[in-house]
Design an enzyme around this catalytic site. Structure first.
Site: not given
Ligand code: G4F
Length: 334
Positions: A9, A12-13, A130, A132, A154
């Site tokens: 809770i 964010q969501d 997700s 994923e 994950y």
């Molecule tokens: O913001 P992200 O960490 O999101 P990701 O991995 O897509 O996962 C999120 O969305 C999923 C689908 O809804 C959820 F299931 C999950 O729980 C989460 O909410 O990364 C997005 C993209 C990736 O390609 C990652 O490699 O951004 C790229 N990225 C590049 N630099 C980075 C970074 N991600 C993060 N977190 N930090 C960086 O510095």
């Protein structure tokens, strides 16, 4: 008044869903992890409402693995609807802590389903799945029938949980649904996810508070929507006559570079002048071509994502600018 129980809770969501349900007249119970640091800022507005806190909004302590306590909470609250949003949700971190990820995200969901299965009055159950789970899919966009091919710890944990939810629906008759959500963001997004990391950096750089931003892979493409719209879809799923799974997505993929361009443009800057790549943020393996087909949600839930990039990036940057200005004003007045 209908009663809802929400795991996660304070996230964010969870916070947006709580606001939506309170507005709709629900009594809301939330499960929070016990910790020495109180991290409930996202629920602040509701805590300060005399007609809501401890009248229609109640918090209970439990870890996802603590089935005895969770069973006790469920028996006490007698929810009509249970929204299961909690878990270890950082994909990159799941490579460092795969066991914790599977304990919380996979086994945590199974344990909840087992508790529900034994109840006399089983609440309707929603699991936030997700994109994923699709990992490196054969088809794009993906829909509810696309085979799961997860490529991260994950994603594998979520695929397990998603399939268990379907199994409990089909084998034990639970009203149990998977909301297969693609990335959804907002000013309340955790600071280690890429969109919020970017919006904070764009805001801070524009205010002279930061010099540069270190990121990992910039070419990864994601289907990014606006979180408050996604919790509305979750609620709609539990109002259907029959339990089912739905893809919740915008249907459009963008690269991290696209998000960077929109976010820095919102403060009149060029991202190329500030962004560095850092191998620390690269992942051993990445999902590809993750873009969702939410046609079934449109047809049955009458739901469609409205906020698209660059509007999403702009509203996040503006919120971070406002927050940083307010924080600096507050520290000036000390
Ligand atoms: O913001 P992200 O960490 O999101 P990701 O991995 O897509 O996962 C999120 O969305 C999923 C689908 O809804 C959820 F299931 C999950 O729980 C989460 O909410 O990364 C997005 C993209 C990736 O390609 C990652 O490699 O951004 C790229 N990225 C590049 N630099 C980075 C970074 N991600 C993060 N977190 N930090 C960086 O510095």
């Amino acid at each position: 008044m209908p009663t809802a129980l929400i795991t996660g809770i304070t996230g964010q969501d969870g916070s947006y869903l709580t606001e939506l349900l309170i507005e709709k007249g629900y009594v809301v119970h939330g499960i929070v992890r016990r910790s020495s640091i109180t991290a409930r800022g996202r629920l602040d507005q509701l805590f300060h409402r005399d007609d809501v806190y401890n009248k229609r909004l109640f918090l209970h302590y439990a870890d996802l693995g603590d089935t005895t306590t969770i069973r006790r909470i469920v028996l006490k609250c007698v929810p009509d609807e249970l929204y299961h949003l909690a878990g270890q949700s950082h994909v990159g971190a799941s490579f460092d802590i795969p066991e914790t990820t599977c304990d919380f995200t996979a086994m945590g969901t199974l344990k909840l389903l087992e508790i529900l299965r034994d109840l006399d009055n089983i609440p309707k159950f929603l699991h936030i799945s997700s994109s994923e789970i699709f990992g490196r899919p054969d088809e794009s966009p993906q829909n509810e029938l696309t085979p799961m091919r997860p490529v991260t710890p994950y994603g594998i944990a979520k695929a397990f949980a998603t399939q268990m939810v379907t199994l409990y629906r089909e084998s034990f008759g639970l009203f149990a649904c998977n909301a297969i959500c693609y990335n959804h963001e907002s000013p309340r997004r955790g600071e280690s996810f890429v969109t919020r990391k970017i919006s904070r950096a764009a805001a801070a750089i524009s205010l002279g508070l930061q010099d540069s931003l270190s990121l990992g892979a910039l070419d990864g493409r994601r289907d990014w929507g606006y979180a408050p719209e996604y919790v509305d879809a979750m609620w709609r799923m539990l109002q259907q006559p029959e339990a089912d799974d739905f893809v919740i997505a915008t249907g459009t993929a963008h690269s991290v570079k696209d998000f960077l361009a929109a976010a820095f443009d919102a403060v009149g800057l060029q991202w190329q002048d500030y962004v560095k790549q850092d191998p620390r943020y690269m992942r051993p393996s990445e999902g590809t071509h993750l873009v969702g087909d939410a046609g079934k949600a449109a047809a049955k839930l009458h739901w469609a994502a409205e906020t698209q990039l660059p509007k999403l990036a702009e509203l996040m940057v503006q919120a971070d600018v406002a927050m940083m200005k307010a924080a600096s004003k507050a520290s000036d007045s000390l």
